[in-house]
Scaffold this motif. Structure first.
Motif, PDB file in Angstrom:
ATOM      1  N   LEU A   1       0.819  -1.205   0.000  1.00 53.42           N
ATOM      2  CA  LEU A   1       0.000   0.000   0.000  1.00 53.42           C
ATOM      3  C   LEU A   1       0.855   1.259   0.000  1.00 53.42           C
ATOM      4  CD1 LEU A   1      -2.715  -0.893   2.671  1.00 53.42           C
ATOM      5  CD2 LEU A   1      -2.970  -0.939   0.195  1.00 53.42           C
ATOM      6  N   PRO A   2       0.494   2.278  -0.777  1.00 56.81           N
ATOM      7  CA  PRO A   2       1.110   3.590  -0.607  1.00 56.81           C
ATOM      8  C   PRO A   2       0.912   4.073   0.824  1.00 56.81           C
ATOM      9  CG  PRO A   2      -0.254   3.526  -2.580  1.00 56.81           C
ATOM     10  CD  PRO A   2      -0.541   2.263  -1.822  1.00 56.81           C
ATOM     11  N   ALA A   3       1.805   4.894   1.304  1.00 52.00           N
ATOM     12  CA  ALA A   3       1.778   5.324   2.709  1.00 52.00           C
ATOM     13  C   ALA A   3       0.435   5.938   3.102  1.00 52.00           C
ATOM     14  CB  ALA A   3       2.914   6.311   2.959  1.00 52.00           C
ATOM     15  N   GLU A   4      -0.161   6.718   2.206  1.00 46.10           N
ATOM     16  CA  GLU A   4      -1.429   7.372   2.540  1.00 46.10           C
ATOM     17  C   GLU A   4      -2.553   6.359   2.720  1.00 46.10           C
ATOM     18  OE1 GLU A   4      -2.094  11.074   0.096  1.00 46.10           O
ATOM     19  OE2 GLU A   4      -0.167  10.404  -0.688  1.00 46.10           O
ATOM     20  N   LEU A   5      -2.539   5.295   1.948  1.00 47.83           N
ATOM     21  CA  LEU A   5      -3.573   4.276   2.093  1.00 47.83           C
ATOM     22  C   LEU A   5      -3.316   3.401   3.314  1.00 47.83           C
ATOM     23  CD1 LEU A   5      -4.206   3.185  -1.611  1.00 47.83           C
ATOM     24  CD2 LEU A   5      -5.451   4.862  -0.216  1.00 47.83           C
ATOM     25  N   ALA A   6      -2.051   3.085   3.576  1.00 43.93           N
ATOM     26  CA  ALA A   6      -1.727   2.333   4.796  1.00 43.93           C
ATOM     27  C   ALA A   6      -2.163   3.105   6.029  1.00 43.93           C
ATOM     28  CB  ALA A   6      -0.235   2.038   4.842  1.00 43.93           C
ATOM     29  N   ALA A   7      -2.074   4.429   5.974  1.00 39.86           N
ATOM     30  CA  ALA A   7      -2.485   5.249   7.112  1.00 39.86           C
ATOM     31  C   ALA A   7      -3.989   5.146   7.354  1.00 39.86           C
ATOM     32  CB  ALA A   7      -2.092   6.704   6.870  1.00 39.86           C
ATOM     33  N   VAL A   8      -4.777   4.974   6.290  1.00 42.15           N
ATOM     34  CA  VAL A   8      -6.220   4.796   6.450  1.00 42.15           C
ATOM     35  C   VAL A   8      -6.505   3.488   7.175  1.00 42.15           C
ATOM     36  CG1 VAL A   8      -8.435   4.549   5.265  1.00 42.15           C
ATOM     37  CG2 VAL A   8      -6.740   6.176   4.404  1.00 42.15           C
ATOM     38  N   VAL A   9      -5.795   2.432   6.801  1.00 43.48           N
ATOM     39  CA  VAL A   9      -5.960   1.146   7.487  1.00 43.48           C
ATOM     40  C   VAL A   9      -5.704   1.313   8.976  1.00 43.48           C
ATOM     41  CG1 VAL A   9      -5.098  -1.216   7.723  1.00 43.48           C
ATOM     42  CG2 VAL A   9      -5.337  -0.205   5.451  1.00 43.48           C
ATOM     43  N   LYS A  10      -4.604   1.930   9.316  1.00 48.34           N
ATOM     44  CA  LYS A  10      -4.216   2.055  10.722  1.00 48.34           C
ATOM     45  C   LYS A  10      -5.192   2.921  11.495  1.00 48.34           C
ATOM     46  CE  LYS A  10       0.625   1.178   9.615  1.00 48.34           C
ATOM     47  NZ  LYS A  10       1.989   1.744   9.458  1.00 48.34           N
ATOM     48  N   GLU A  11      -5.659   4.008  10.890  1.00 40.85           N
ATOM     49  CA  GLU A  11      -6.622   4.866  11.576  1.00 40.85           C
ATOM     50  C   GLU A  11      -7.946   4.154  11.772  1.00 40.85           C
ATOM     51  OE1 GLU A  11      -8.884   9.186  11.163  1.00 40.85           O
ATOM     52  OE2 GLU A  11      -7.250   8.695   9.775  1.00 40.85           O
ATOM     53  N   PHE A  12      -8.375   3.419  10.753  1.00 39.41           N
ATOM     54  CA  PHE A  12      -9.647   2.702  10.865  1.00 39.41           C
ATOM     55  C   PHE A  12      -9.566   1.628  11.938  1.00 39.41           C
ATOM     56  CE2 PHE A  12     -12.876  -0.393   9.824  1.00 39.41           C
ATOM     57  CZ  PHE A  12     -13.973   0.400   9.558  1.00 39.41           C
ATOM     58  N   GLU A  13      -8.482   0.865  11.934  1.00 34.73           N
ATOM     59  CA  GLU A  13      -8.327  -0.178  12.946  1.00 34.73           C
ATOM     60  C   GLU A  13      -8.243   0.422  14.341  1.00 34.73           C
ATOM     61  OE1 GLU A  13      -6.155  -3.694  10.337  1.00 34.73           O
ATOM     62  OE2 GLU A  13      -4.949  -2.474  11.695  1.00 34.73           O
ATOM     63  N   SER A  14      -7.585   1.552  14.478  1.00 31.67           N
ATOM     64  CA  SER A  14      -7.499   2.212  15.773  1.00 31.67           C
ATOM     65  C   SER A  14      -8.875   2.659  16.255  1.00 31.67           C
ATOM     66  CB  SER A  14      -6.559   3.411  15.674  1.00 31.67           C
ATOM     67  OG  SER A  14      -6.524   4.131  16.891  1.00 31.67           O
ATOM     68  N   SER A  15      -9.710   3.081  15.326  1.00 32.43           N
ATOM     69  CA  SER A  15     -11.041   3.585  15.681  1.00 32.43           C
ATOM     70  C   SER A  15     -12.037   2.473  15.960  1.00 32.43           C
ATOM     71  CB  SER A  15     -11.587   4.462  14.545  1.00 32.43           C
ATOM     72  OG  SER A  15     -10.764   5.584  14.343  1.00 32.43           O
ATOM     73  N   TYR A  16     -11.877   1.331  15.283  1.00 35.32           N
ATOM     74  CA  TYR A  16     -12.885   0.279  15.373  1.00 35.32           C
ATOM     75  C   TYR A  16     -12.351  -1.062  15.853  1.00 35.32           C
ATOM     76  CZ  TYR A  16     -15.744   3.764  13.126  1.00 35.32           C
ATOM     77  OH  TYR A  16     -16.428   4.927  12.858  1.00 35.32           O
ATOM     78  N   SER A  17     -11.183  -1.059  16.453  1.00 36.49           N
ATOM     79  CA  SER A  17     -10.657  -2.220  17.200  1.00 36.49           C
ATOM     80  C   SER A  17     -10.703  -3.510  16.396  1.00 36.49           C
ATOM     81  CB  SER A  17     -11.434  -2.398  18.512  1.00 36.49           C
ATOM     82  OG  SER A  17     -11.341  -1.233  19.286  1.00 36.49           O
ATOM     83  N   ALA A  18     -10.051  -3.526  15.237  1.00 35.60           N
ATOM     84  CA  ALA A  18      -9.988  -4.741  14.433  1.00 35.60           C
ATOM     85  C   ALA A  18      -9.308  -5.859  15.204  1.00 35.60           C
ATOM     86  CB  ALA A  18      -9.219  -4.456  13.129  1.00 35.60           C
ATOM     87  N   ARG A  19      -9.827  -7.096  15.034  1.00 33.26           N
ATOM     88  CA  ARG A  19      -9.227  -8.272  15.652  1.00 33.26           C
ATOM     89  C   ARG A  19      -8.093  -8.778  14.774  1.00 33.26           C
ATOM     90  NH1 ARG A  19     -14.090 -12.286  16.437  1.00 33.26           N
ATOM     91  NH2 ARG A  19     -12.371 -13.730  16.345  1.00 33.26           N
ATOM     92  N   ILE A  20      -6.879  -8.824  15.305  1.00 33.71           N
ATOM     93  CA  ILE A  20      -5.718  -9.275  14.541  1.00 33.71           C
ATOM     94  C   ILE A  20      -4.976 -10.304  15.377  1.00 33.71           C
ATOM     95  CG2 ILE A  20      -3.570  -8.554  13.436  1.00 33.71           C
ATOM     96  CD1 ILE A  20      -4.795  -5.704  13.402  1.00 33.71           C
ATOM     97  N   LEU A  21      -4.655 -11.436  14.788  1.00 35.18           N
ATOM     98  CA  LEU A  21      -3.844 -12.432  15.485  1.00 35.18           C
ATOM     99  C   LEU A  21      -2.402 -11.966  15.522  1.00 35.18           C
ATOM    100  CD1 LEU A  21      -5.133 -15.825  14.047  1.00 35.18           C
ATOM    101  CD2 LEU A  21      -5.747 -14.744  16.206  1.00 35.18           C
TER     102      LEU A  21
END
Length: 266
Positions: free
Chosen positions: A245-265
């Motif tokens: 992912l380009p850095a700007e798109l990777a940042a969306v992933v991280k912000e979304f996961e931070s906001s909505y508590s994605a489950r990650i192993l």
């Protein structure tokens, strides 16, 4: 949502040169993100920006799909959607394509209830795919993700889909030999759901989907989006996918996961 991105990346190199095997390198130099990842992230960005007012979700989805689509994965979009991306006053165009189903995963993660998740999915879908089959595909995938996220069993998810959306009376082994490229929701969403329902792990769900052939990146994205909440994503796969992912798109992933508590192993 990252599950959809992983399925998209893994399936990208097989979209026009299908494989019918599950035995392949998951990530390779020939892999890339396509419109499936970019539109999933556009919807995630729209959800983040409309968090205080979901009435804005449809207009935010239009804004970010156009903004992201004009910038990334150019050349991956179908003709009608490509024209929509560049319209000054975009309108829905009656699509029943599986683009509606591959991009909605963030709706299920952000919603408190199944009803809210489905309402969000309708808002982000009807701005383009206002055909009943386009809406059905988006809602079916959203329901599967939400149910998996809230610890429903495979049997419960299958029962829900068959009661409200699609018959699933087939196996992957039965359809794999003759399954061909099909961009309709009705011709690809049930197959992606069964790829998830027959899986034994996150990675197995993605491999199941891609091994069918057809629209490999999109079927992989849909199956991956359902497998993520059910199994979680191993950290090694997570790191590998984010590197595409380009850095700007990777940042969306991280912000979304931070906001909505994605489950990650981990």
């Amino acid at each position: 949502m990252l599950g959809a991105i992983i399925g998209d990346i893994a399936g990208s190199r097989f979209e026009w040169r299908n494989t019918k095997s599950k035995n392949f390198e998951l990530f390779s130099p020939q892999c890339r993100i396509t419109d499936d990842s970019v539109m999933s992230l556009a919807i995630a960005r729209a959800i983040l920006d409309s968090a205080g007012n979901r009435e804005r979700l449809g207009s935010e989805a239009i804004r970010y799909m156009q903004t992201f689509g004009r910038r990334w994965a150019r050349g991956c979009y179908g003709g009608s959607f490509a024209r929509w991306l560049n319209e000054e006053h975009p309108r829905p165009y009656g699509s029943w394509g599986n683009g509606s189903a591959m991009r909605v995963s963030a709706c299920a993660w952000a919603a408190e209830t199944l009803e809210e998740a489905l309402a969000m999915a309708r808002r982000v879908t009807e701005v383009t795919h206002d055909h009943p089959e386009g809406l059905k595909g988006a809602e079916a995938v959203t329901a599967c993700i939400w149910l998996a996220l809230h610890e429903s069993s495979m049997d419960d998810i299958r029962e829900h889909v068959e009661a409200l959306y699609y018959p699933l009376a087939f196996t992957l082994d039965e359809i794999r030999p003759h399954y061909r490229f099909d961009v309709s929701c009705q011709g690809s969403v049930p197959q992606a759901i069964v790829a998830f329902l027959e899986s034994t792990s996150f990675e197995d769900a993605v491999r199941n989907a891609i091994s069918l052939g057809g629209d490999s990146d999109t079927i992989g994205a849909i199956a991956g989006s359902m497998a993520e909440p059910f199994y979680g994503i191993p950290e090694e796969l997570r790191k590998s996918a984010l590197a595409y992912l380009p850095a700007e798109l990777a940042a969306v992933v991280k912000e979304f996961e931070s906001s909505y508590s994605a489950r990650i192993l981990r």
